[in-house]
Design a protein around this motif. Structure first.
Motif, PDB file in Angstrom:
ATOM      1  N   TYR A 295      -3.291 -13.063   0.916  1.00 54.46           N
ATOM      2  CA  TYR A 295      -3.051 -12.752  -0.499  1.00 54.46           C
ATOM      3  C   TYR A 295      -3.463 -11.295  -0.686  1.00 54.46           C
ATOM      4  O   TYR A 295      -4.635 -10.955  -0.597  1.00 54.46           O
ATOM      5  N   ASN A 296      -2.475 -10.436  -0.900  1.00 50.16           N
ATOM      6  CA  ASN A 296      -2.711  -8.991  -0.939  1.00 50.16           C
ATOM      7  C   ASN A 296      -2.205  -8.382  -2.233  1.00 50.16           C
ATOM      8  O   ASN A 296      -1.179  -8.808  -2.766  1.00 50.16           O
ATOM      9  N   TRP A 297      -2.877  -7.338  -2.684  1.00 56.04           N
ATOM     10  CA  TRP A 297      -2.460  -6.590  -3.868  1.00 56.04           C
ATOM     11  C   TRP A 297      -2.068  -5.163  -3.497  1.00 56.04           C
ATOM     12  O   TRP A 297      -2.572  -4.600  -2.529  1.00 56.04           O
ATOM     13  N   ALA A 298      -1.231  -4.598  -4.326  1.00 53.82           N
ATOM     14  CA  ALA A 298      -0.922  -3.156  -4.301  1.00 53.82           C
ATOM     15  C   ALA A 298      -0.565  -2.664  -2.895  1.00 53.82           C
ATOM     16  O   ALA A 298       0.269  -3.263  -2.220  1.00 53.82           O
ATOM     17  N   GLY A 299      -1.209  -1.579  -2.442  1.00 51.35           N
ATOM     18  CA  GLY A 299      -0.883  -1.015  -1.129  1.00 51.35           C
ATOM     19  C   GLY A 299      -1.042  -2.034  -0.020  1.00 51.35           C
ATOM     20  O   GLY A 299      -0.282  -2.034   0.959  1.00 51.35           O
ATOM     21  N   ASP A 300      -1.998  -2.932  -0.166  1.00 52.35           N
ATOM     22  CA  ASP A 300      -2.172  -3.991   0.836  1.00 52.35           C
ATOM     23  C   ASP A 300      -0.971  -4.934   0.842  1.00 52.35           C
ATOM     24  O   ASP A 300      -0.622  -5.501   1.882  1.00 52.35           O
ATOM     25  N   ALA A 301      -0.349  -5.115  -0.313  1.00 53.68           N
ATOM     26  CA  ALA A 301       0.830  -5.989  -0.399  1.00 53.68           C
ATOM     27  C   ALA A 301       2.043  -5.304   0.219  1.00 53.68           C
ATOM     28  O   ALA A 301       2.866  -5.941   0.887  1.00 53.68           O
ATOM     29  N   LEU A 302       2.138  -3.995   0.016  1.00 59.31           N
ATOM     30  CA  LEU A 302       3.291  -3.265   0.570  1.00 59.31           C
ATOM     31  C   LEU A 302       3.355  -3.406   2.084  1.00 59.31           C
ATOM     32  O   LEU A 302       4.424  -3.394   2.678  1.00 59.31           O
TER      33      LEU A 302
END
Ligand code: ARG
Length: 625
Positions: A513-520
């Motif tokens: 489960y990643n957000w922002a740059g980590d999600a990209l």
């Protein structure tokens, strides 16, 4: 040289602590240069109006939370006779909440939804055939509801949507730990109490601490880290015995001092509402231009190593360039001391319940809106191709035309970017649609045929027989809920909060489960590679022995690449709350209204924001008749 204290005194806010010693003159100089000798009237107005929005109040200090609770649970009704023809665009929680309230008040409401095969928006439950075992389900979007989000819980309870605890921290896998239906109660600053009964509030326990931290090549349990944080902290070059969660909580305390007072025992109490509004306005005026990174360096006095350590462990790294306020608010809602709920039948049981009895047309993609004094004409086209990661399909020719007195646009602004307005929208609204930053989030879900996270080492031995090998990072601790933190691509892992769904022996782990740059970092991978990488990571944490239970199902959700969401949620970059915020939810011309969690800055990226804004839009439509 300006001290940090001077910096804050510009607005007259006295802050605890003496971080002044490490103040950076640049911030102070900028700040005082901008403030100048005279007050910046437009900025103060923006700060005041956004302060009221964040606190859900108005210029008479009405408690809107209390008002919305009564409307949502049926103990109050919208004003007026209810004769307007209203189109609601978007069958997410905001649009459905709005449509439901307007329909109940007698308005003629029609909901248009772009997706051909589902409603719910960013509430999306993967269920049925996507899994090898169709009894299983898992959440692509909203998954946890803080117990403080009374709008969400009271609405769900009044619709009969069952809930149960969501375990943010790991607990032993006993069949049912605590009933989900504790009372929802809210004490207003007016002294009034909203309460749904006498059941005891559910309280979270401390957790087992068995989930893993995996950073800089070392792996320890969360309990080990809390007992002795220094080795992990030192691996970042941060020589400190303070747990990251505590350091982050202390850093955001400086934002609390604007609206709360600290009691002798260390707890905080809200100031009277008049002072809270004023304090929140000052906070926005002082800090809205500041990124999280600048706040941590200039105000909290953190160095690079501390930012990297706490940023990694507390999920701040990907948000350092965003405006501070979002992270400060998320810190209130996401921490181990908060109690959460989930909807027992899956999060989508809420939109499904909201949709009951409403007139909803799916497969209607909004293409243009013509608005004039007497009303609106809305054009929509059929959806072609699948909703997700739309590499094929498209929007057909506009085929549907609807005339109405008003339209509620309950879709993300990123989606409105692709809609034509005739005449064009007012300047401020257009800027908000053009610029407002939409964050992204990514989830990778892995199905297992057995619930191995509930096993102890003896069970593993019995299951594997001669193939038994010990786990790489200490003996298995049977547990449900909670999750791991890692500096690998899969930043956060979450385990299911309950022993079994419909007696299935298997379960689904939120393996990344990643957000922002980590999600990209995941967005650009193919679903196959996302799955492989997240499973490899989980295997590195829990051993090769878990692989034999993984099914071949690749289920992932990129909210950025989702065709109709176009992002996870609005998270403002520095300055946007004050420059764009006041234009976001303002109705246009008595015919165009706006709803969605982006309209409610206290609850961006939460169901509560969708509910509050949907309720607000319904009130606006009803008042205008
Ligand atoms: N409410 C969501 C959660 O509980 C998202 C929170 C904020 N999202 C973000 N990208 N910062 O996980």
């Amino acid at each position: 040289m300006f001290s940090r204290r001077t910096f804050f005194n510009v607005s007259g806010v006295a802050l605890a602590g003496t971080a002044a010693a490490t103040a950076r003159p640049a911030a102070a100089v900028n700040r005082s240069a901008r403030t100048g000798p005279g007050p910046d009237h437009a900025r103060s107005e923006a700060a005041l109006s956004m302060a009221r929005r964040v606190l859900l109040t108005d210029d008479e200090h009405t408690d809107l939370t209390l008002q919305y609770l009564r409307l949502l649970t049926g103990s109050a009704r919208l004003p007026g006779k209810g004769r307007r023809r209203v189109i609601v665009v978007g069958a997410g929680v905001a649009g459905l909440t709005c449509a439901r309230l307007l329909t109940a008040a007698g308005h003629d409401v029609r909901v248009l939804e772009a997706n051909g095969n589902r409603i719910g928006g960013r509430v999306k439950t993967f269920r049925g055939k996507v899994w090898q075992d169709p009894r299983l389900r898992a959440e692509a979007g909203a998954m946890r509801i803080p117990s403080t989000h009374v709008l969400t819980l009271a609405l769900a309870d009044s619709l009969g949507v069952a809930r149960r605890p969501f375990h943010q921290v790991d607990v032993p896998p006993s069949p049912d730990i605590s009933p989900g239906t504790s009372r929802v109660s809210y004490r207003s600053w007016t002294g009034e109490l909203f309460s749904t009964g006498n059941k005891k509030p559910y309280q979270v326990g401390p957790g087992l601490g068995s989930r893993l931290l995996h950073v800089n090549g070392q792996t320890v349990t969360k309990a080990e880290y809390l007992r002795d944080p220094r080795p992990v902290n030192k691996s970042f070059g941060w020589d400190s015995a303070t747990p990251a969660s505590q350091a982050w909580a202390q850093a955001v305390e400086k934002t609390r001092a604007y609206t709360q007072t600290r009691n002798a025992d260390g707890t905080w109490s809200d100031m009277p509402i008049v002072d809270r509004v004023e304090g929140m306005a000052r906070l926005l005026d002082d800090l809205d231009d500041m990124s999280l990174h600048q706040y941590l360096t200039d105000i909290a006095g953190w160095g690079t190593a501390q930012i990297q350590a706490v940023g990694t462990l507390e999920n701040l790294t990907s948000r350092l360039s965003y405006g501070l306020l979002h992270s400060a608010l998320d810190a209130v809602d996401i921490n181990p001391a908060v109690t959460y709920f989930e909807f027992t039948g899956g999060t989508d049981t809420l939109p499904r319940a909201l949709a009951r009895g409403l007139r909803i047309e799916t497969g209607r993609v909004l293409t243009s809106v013509a608005w004039h004094e007497r009303g609106v004409t809305v054009h929509a086209a059929p959806e072609t191709g699948p909703e997700d990661e739309a590499l094929h399909g498209g929007t057909g020719e506009p085929r549907y035309t609807y005339d109405a007195d008003a339209v509620v646009l309950a879709v993300p602004f990123a989606a409105l970017r692709h809609v034509t307005f005739d005449p064009i929208l007012p300047y401020g609204k257009r800027r908000a649609i053009i610029e407002l930053h939409h964050d992204t989030a990514h989830k990778v879900l892995i199905e297992f045929t057995r619930r191995w996270w509930e096993w102890d080492e003896d069970t593993w031995k019995a299951e594997l027989g001669s193939a038994y090998r010990p786990a790489p990072h200490g003996p298995a601790v049977p547990a449900i809920g909670g999750g791991c933190v890692s500096d690998e691509a899969s930043r956060f892992v979450y385990f299911p909060s309950h022993p079994s769904d419909h007696d299935s022996p298997g379960g689904v782990v939120l393996a990344a489960y990643n957000w922002a740059g980590d999600a990209l970092r995941f967005d650009a991978l193919t679903p196959h590679d996302r799955h492989t990488e997240a499973l490899d990571h989980l295997t590195a944490l829990y051993g090769e022995r878990i692989r034999r239970y993984a099914t071949d199902r690749c289920v992932s959700q990129s909210w950025l690449r989702n065709r109709w969401a176009l992002g996870e949620a609005v998270i403002e970059t520095p300055g946007q709350l004050l420059s764009l915020g006041p234009h976001v939810s303002t109705p246009v011309g008595g015919t165009l209204y706006f709803a969605g969690d982006h309209c409610q800055p206290r609850y961006h990226a939460w169901i509560a924001g969708a509910i509050a804004s949907g309720t607000e839009a319904a009130l606006q439509v009803a008042h205008a008749q």
